[in-house]
Scaffold this active site. Structure first.
Site, short mmCIF file in Angstrom:
data_model
loop_
_atom_site.label_atom_id
_atom_site.label_comp_id
_atom_site.label_asym_id
_atom_site.label_seq_id
_atom_site.Cartn_x
_atom_site.Cartn_y
_atom_site.Cartn_z
N HIS A 28 0.83 -1.21 0.00
CA HIS A 28 0.00 0.00 0.00
C HIS A 28 0.86 1.25 0.00
O HIS A 28 1.52 1.54 0.99
CB HIS A 28 -0.89 0.01 1.24
CG HIS A 28 -1.66 -1.26 1.43
ND1 HIS A 28 -1.11 -2.38 2.01
CD2 HIS A 28 -2.94 -1.59 1.10
CE1 HIS A 28 -2.02 -3.35 2.04
NE2 HIS A 28 -3.13 -2.90 1.50
N HIS A 259 -5.24 3.06 -3.16
CA HIS A 259 -5.01 2.60 -1.78
C HIS A 259 -3.84 1.60 -1.75
O HIS A 259 -2.94 1.70 -0.93
CB HIS A 259 -6.31 1.95 -1.28
CG HIS A 259 -6.16 1.08 -0.08
ND1 HIS A 259 -6.31 1.54 1.20
CD2 HIS A 259 -5.90 -0.26 0.04
CE1 HIS A 259 -6.15 0.54 2.05
NE2 HIS A 259 -5.89 -0.56 1.38
N GLU A 407 -14.91 -5.33 26.44
CA GLU A 407 -14.01 -6.48 26.49
C GLU A 407 -12.89 -6.40 25.47
O GLU A 407 -11.73 -6.73 25.76
CB GLU A 407 -14.80 -7.79 26.30
CG GLU A 407 -15.80 -8.10 27.41
CD GLU A 407 -17.12 -7.33 27.29
OE1 GLU A 407 -17.33 -6.67 26.25
OE2 GLU A 407 -17.93 -7.39 28.23
N HIS A 469 -24.76 -17.09 28.10
CA HIS A 469 -23.60 -16.84 28.94
C HIS A 469 -22.75 -18.09 29.16
O HIS A 469 -21.70 -18.01 29.79
CB HIS A 469 -24.06 -16.31 30.32
CG HIS A 469 -24.49 -14.88 30.29
ND1 HIS A 469 -25.37 -14.40 29.34
CD2 HIS A 469 -24.17 -13.83 31.09
CE1 HIS A 469 -25.57 -13.10 29.57
NE2 HIS A 469 -24.85 -12.74 30.61
#
Ligand code: TPP
Ligand code: MG
Length: 658
Positions: A28, A259, A407, A469
């Site tokens: 790139h 890009h 998290e 869970h």
């Protein structure tokens, strides 16, 4: 010889990036060309570093969150004189064995502070670096610790969800020495950024609590003014640098198609001509090279003054141990050993998360560099020890981080802390949410850093909260990851042993899979750290050669022991092997592995999770007692019964097979 203008110095980055990508036929150049001006101003006037000492503890950290722009970083490292990044390495960009892999890799190339490429994560990692800096400044004083963290992030980084977690956490903690340079080029791979994003990034950062400025990312004087502004703020700063992707590449400037690898020979030739760049491929004109090398030496004086201060400091030895060497204190495990001896004698039944918390009570006071935390589940994760105070502005001396419900951001921040050095991060959440943090767990494993992820509520044994869970596939999926130790201790002794192993593993992150529910003690002797073997014989067969071996982990070890008692009572000699860590078992000698797996005609594993991975122990014709689908909401005793994970079921299965 007049020194070259900053724009010409930036052109050196542009030309190197064009040439390296063209030569490799991949990579790139768009981002490095677009951000060359910003990076030139930052590195030549603001970034505190010394190219001759990439590991200087008090250097500024530079994080290329938009890791696809690796040629920007490699150009800077080469030009400023980082020894490892020679022109030959630039010529071998992206090739086997080079120091210039496709994306920057920590530990592979000196000067690369963190592995980046997965967009957004560099920014979240940088937050952890900035946190570690603040904490160590509080601990050792700002004569020894006083540096900044700079991040280059693109549209992609800011679209990623983790950027939200990182931005809000950094703002809440008032990390004023963190500065994000946003490559605000309004393009991503597929087109103009607006095809997928119409939000106002500056407003987003402002709303979170950052100080924000916009600047023309090709105007060196304005960039310098913005950076001067940034270092004076009392909160984290974001500078939206308006840039053109592939700046300097003529008609490809500003075009999202540029890009990645895309410039034709003629376009590169035209770009060089427009810059007035006459030197051949992979040659930097002497004056430009010299100016850049001077930039690389700029921090030398500061570093030497710092080294003098360290030498004269009363804290020199401790700083050297904890920050420079990342070594544990001599007496790190004295209290833990005493705790293990007591636990072996007391034989207390409890949840392994509670045992883990008790181990931490012995560890944290002995290892002052431990920084704990939780994603809003402190009471459930048992991660906060008695003396711990919150890590927070303004003094940052606290060792406990309230990460909030973030998290992924938490796991990435822990990576950043470990990379920074001088702190040992651990933190907790429910194991089912390991999926939320997984991309950061993976980068930590890839980078080979010491981070401990406490994952409580590790099975259906959490009960009533139900299948959302209850982890089922998580152990297998985490065990599938290279260079990650997944510990699932069975009782207090194993929990303490596993903690020790996690802290001693300087180049491997660890998972602590811990239960919500009580489980009996199974280890009654202290002494050798048996968990270090990954699997060991917990109970031998009695009354003859073993007819069955039961392998189990964590809370199911108690079930395995009870099943063995049933089988022994019926005259079936049965052994139990506890398997706290698959990965460490694989590092044992083949003869040991063979002996542990044994020759009993029946091999059976019991784990309240999917079978995947267990064939290593039980063979393809082995028996497995565990989960075959998602769990359910009910009290845990009922769940174990309903899903058939009981001592009776194990004994029954063994007898049926014999
Ligand atoms: C998590 C993640 N998703 C996707 C990619 C693939 N990818 C690399 S660069 C890029 C475009 C990012 O756009 P931007 O950050 O604006 O970079 P620019 O094109 O401006 O250099 C994408 C999708 C990635 N590296 N990481
Ligand atoms: Mg972009």
């Amino acid at each position: 010889m007049p020194s070259p203008s900053p724009v010409v110095m930036a052109d050196a980055i542009r030309v190197l990036s064009m040439d390296a990508v063209h030569h490799a036929k991949s990579g790139h150049q768009g981002m490095p060309m677009g951000m060359a001006d910003v990076a030139t101003v930052l590195w030549s006037k603001f970034l505190k570093f010394d190219a001759s000492k990439p590991d200087w503890a008090d250097r500024d950290r530079f994080v290329l969150s938009a890791g696809h722009g690796s040629m920007l970083l490699y150009s800077l490292l080469h030009l400023t004189g980082f020894k490892a990044v020679t022109m030959q390495e630039i010529e071998h960009f992206r090739q086997w064995g080079s120091k210039t892999p496709g994306h920057p890799e920590y530990g592979h190339t000196p000067g690369v502070e963190t592995t980046t490429g997965p967009l957004g994560q560099g920014l979240a990692t940088a937050v952890g670096m900035a946190m570690a800096e603040r904490h160590l400044a509080a601990r050792f004083g700002d004569e020894l610790v006083d540096h900044r963290t700079w991040v280059i992030a693109g549209d992609g980084c800011l679209m990623e969800g983790v950027s939200h977690e990182a931005i809000s956490l950094a703002a809440r903690l008032k990390l004023n020495k963190l500065c994000v340079l946003f490559d605000d080029n309004d393009t991503t791979i597929d087109g103009e950024a607006t095809i997928a994003e119409t939000g106002d990034q500056q407003a987003r950062f402002k709303a979170a609590g950052w100080a924000v400025k916009q600047v023309d990312g090709h105007d060196h004087a304005k960039i310098a003014a913005a950076l001067r502004w940034a270092v004076k703020q009392d909160r984290p700063t974001m500078i939206a640098c308006k840039t053109l992707i592939s700046k300097g590449a003529g008609p490809k400037e500003g075009d999202h198609h540029s890009h990645g690898y895309s410039l034709f020979d003629k376009e590169i030739a035209d770009a060089r001509a427009a810059m007035g760049w006459t030197a051949p491929k992979f040659v930097i004109p002497e004056d430009i090279g010299a100016a850049w090398k001077k930039v690389g030496r700029r921090g030398g004086k500061l570093r030497r003054a710092w080294a003098e201060r360290l030498k004269g400091s009363a804290q020199a030895a401790e700083f050297d141990r904890a920050v420079v060497k990342n070594a544990l204190p001599d007496n790190a495990f004295t209290a833990l050993d005493a705790h293990i001896a007591k636990m072996a004698a007391d034989k207390v039944a409890n949840a392994t998360r509670v045992h883990s918390g008790a181990a931490l009570e012995a560890l944290v006071p002995s290892i002052p560099e431990m920084i704990g935390g939780s994603a809003d589940l402190t009471g459930s994760n048992n991660t906060r020890t008695k003396g711990m105070t919150a890590f927070d502005a303004p003094d940052y001396a606290g060792q406990y981080v309230h990460y909030g419900v973030r998290e992924f951001g938490m796991a990435a921040a822990m990576n950043g802390m470990a990379l920074h050095g001088g702190v040992i991060p651990y933190s907790g959440t429910f194991m089912a949410f390991a999926d939320y943090s997984r991309p950061a767990i993976r980068l930590g494993a890839l980078m080979g850093i010491r981070v401990v992820h406490v994952m409580t509520h590790d099975s259906i044994g959490l009960g009533e909260d139900g299948p959302t869970h209850q982890p089922v596939e998580h152990l297998a999926s985490l065990r599938a990851m290279p260079n990650l130790n997944v510990f699932r201790p069975a009782d207090a002794v194993e929990a303490a042993e596993c903690w020790r192993l996690a802290l001693e593993a300087k180049t491997t992150p660890s998972i602590m899979a811990l239960s919500r529910q009580k489980t009996p003690a199974v280890r009654f002797e202290a002494g050798e750290n048996l968990s270090a073997k990954g699997a060991y014989e917990l109970r031998a067969a009695e009354g003859g050669l073993a007819r069955a071996t039961i392998f189990a982990t964590g809370t199911e070890v108690g079930i395995a022991v009870a099943a063995r008692d049933l089988l022994q009572a019926e005259g079936v000699p049965t052994r139990v092997v506890s398997v706290p860590c698959f990965e460490l078992f694989e590092t044992q000698k083949p003869a040991y592995q063979k002996a542990i797996i044994g020759a009993a005609p029946v091999r059976i594993a019991v784990e309240a999770a999917v079978r995947q991975g267990w064939d290593r122990f039980i063979g393809t014709d082995g028996l497995f007692v565990g989960m075959h689908g998602f769990g359910a909401s009910a009290p845990y005793e009922e769940l174990y019964k309903q899903f058939g994970i009981t001592a009776e079921a194990v004994a029954q299965a063994v007898k049926a097979k014999l």
